[in-house]
Write an enzyme that holds these catalytic residues in place. Structure first.
Site, short mmCIF file in Angstrom:
data_model
loop_
_atom_site.label_atom_id
_atom_site.label_comp_id
_atom_site.label_asym_id
_atom_site.label_seq_id
_atom_site.Cartn_x
_atom_site.Cartn_y
_atom_site.Cartn_z
N HIS A 3 -3.42 10.21 1.17
CA HIS A 3 -3.85 10.68 -0.14
C HIS A 3 -2.83 11.66 -0.71
O HIS A 3 -2.50 11.60 -1.90
CB HIS A 3 -5.21 11.37 -0.05
N ASP A 139 -10.12 10.51 -6.72
CA ASP A 139 -8.76 10.34 -6.22
C ASP A 139 -7.77 10.10 -7.35
O ASP A 139 -6.70 10.72 -7.40
CB ASP A 139 -8.69 9.16 -5.23
N ASP A 156 -10.36 4.85 -5.94
CA ASP A 156 -10.55 5.60 -4.70
C ASP A 156 -9.76 4.90 -3.59
O ASP A 156 -9.89 3.68 -3.40
CB ASP A 156 -12.04 5.66 -4.34
#
Length: 252
Positions: A3, A139, A156
């Site tokens: 991420h 996200d 996401d």
């Protein structure tokens, strides 16, 4: 780690810049050193594979300009609260929004990617009622198009390992993972957060015209040359999101 890298890189950049950013994260211990090479090797496929075959999704992450995206967009959703004398208080003492109440909304407004039996599974979820302030982050939120043609999507990232074969990331397997981990519930709360965000910021906002959809990207399942692989896309009916909005506002 994944991420952190994805939120920092320019999807339209090049491998050298991606490597620089990854090495910075390794130096800061925000990315395990052993993950650096596998992640860098996976990026070209992840960013250059179309997100779907239908017209709405026939683009790649590499097509998204940095100016058209927001990473880690924070949100706060008040749940079953009322404003009184400048303060927010519970609408009903000891109350809240139960999984069963959310399931009832989903049942009344079927459609989209959600399996027909998901509301039943949600009713069985052992979770405390939602009440107070629900906060989190999306996200990635990005825009496609401009002016009246603009649509906003939320994405996401998922690193779940569903198996070792490409078949393990087939659409039905992604749907099963979405239901089993209650990602469908999460996706609806995310969609509501973006819906409220756009309502507050676009003077002429309309869910039907401006909300593009929800993308859950299972990065291990993205396969070069196979548009939509590893991607679970959903666009809940507008009536469902509006009903969920009312439920969370009023608590019933």
């Amino acid at each position: 780690g994944m991420h952190a890298l994805l939120e920092r890189i320019d999807f339209r950049g090049d491998g050298a810049r991606w490597r620089q950013e990854a090495e910075r994260l390794v130096a800061r211990r925000a990315l395990p050193g052993e993950a650096l090479e596998p992640l860098l090797a996976a990026l070209p496929t992840l960013l250059s594979t179309a997100l779907g075959v239908e017209e709405r999704l026939d683009f790649r992450l590499a097509d998204i300009d940095r100016a058209d995206r927001r990473d880690e967009l924070n949100y706060i959703l008040p749940v079953a609260l009322q404003a009184r004398d400048g303060r927010f208080t519970p609408r009903q003492p000891g109350g809240g929004v139960t999984p069963a109440a959310i399931a009832a909304v989903l049942e009344r407004h079927p459609g989209g990617a959600m399996p027909a039996d998901y509301p039943r599974r949600l009713r069985a979820l052992a979770a405390a009622p939602l009440a107070g302030w629900l906060n989190g982050s999306l996200d990635l939120v990005f825009r496609r198009g401009a002016g009246s043609e603009a649509r906003w999507f939320l994405l996401d990232w998922k690193s779940n390992r569903l198996g070792e074969r490409w078949a393990d990331y087939a659409p039905e397997r992604l749907t099963a993972a979405m239901a089993g981990h209650h990602y469908f519930l999460q996706a609806h709360l995310y969609a509501l957060a973006l819906h409220r965000h756009l309502t507050a910021r676009l003077p002429d906002y309309s869910y039907e015209r401006h909300f593009g959809g929800i993308l859950y990207v299972f990065v291990r399942g993205v396969r070069e040359g196979h548009p939509g692989s590893g991607v679970c896309f959903d666009r809940p009916p507008a009536a469902r999101i509006q009903a969920l909005d009312r439920l969370l506002r009023e608590g019933r």
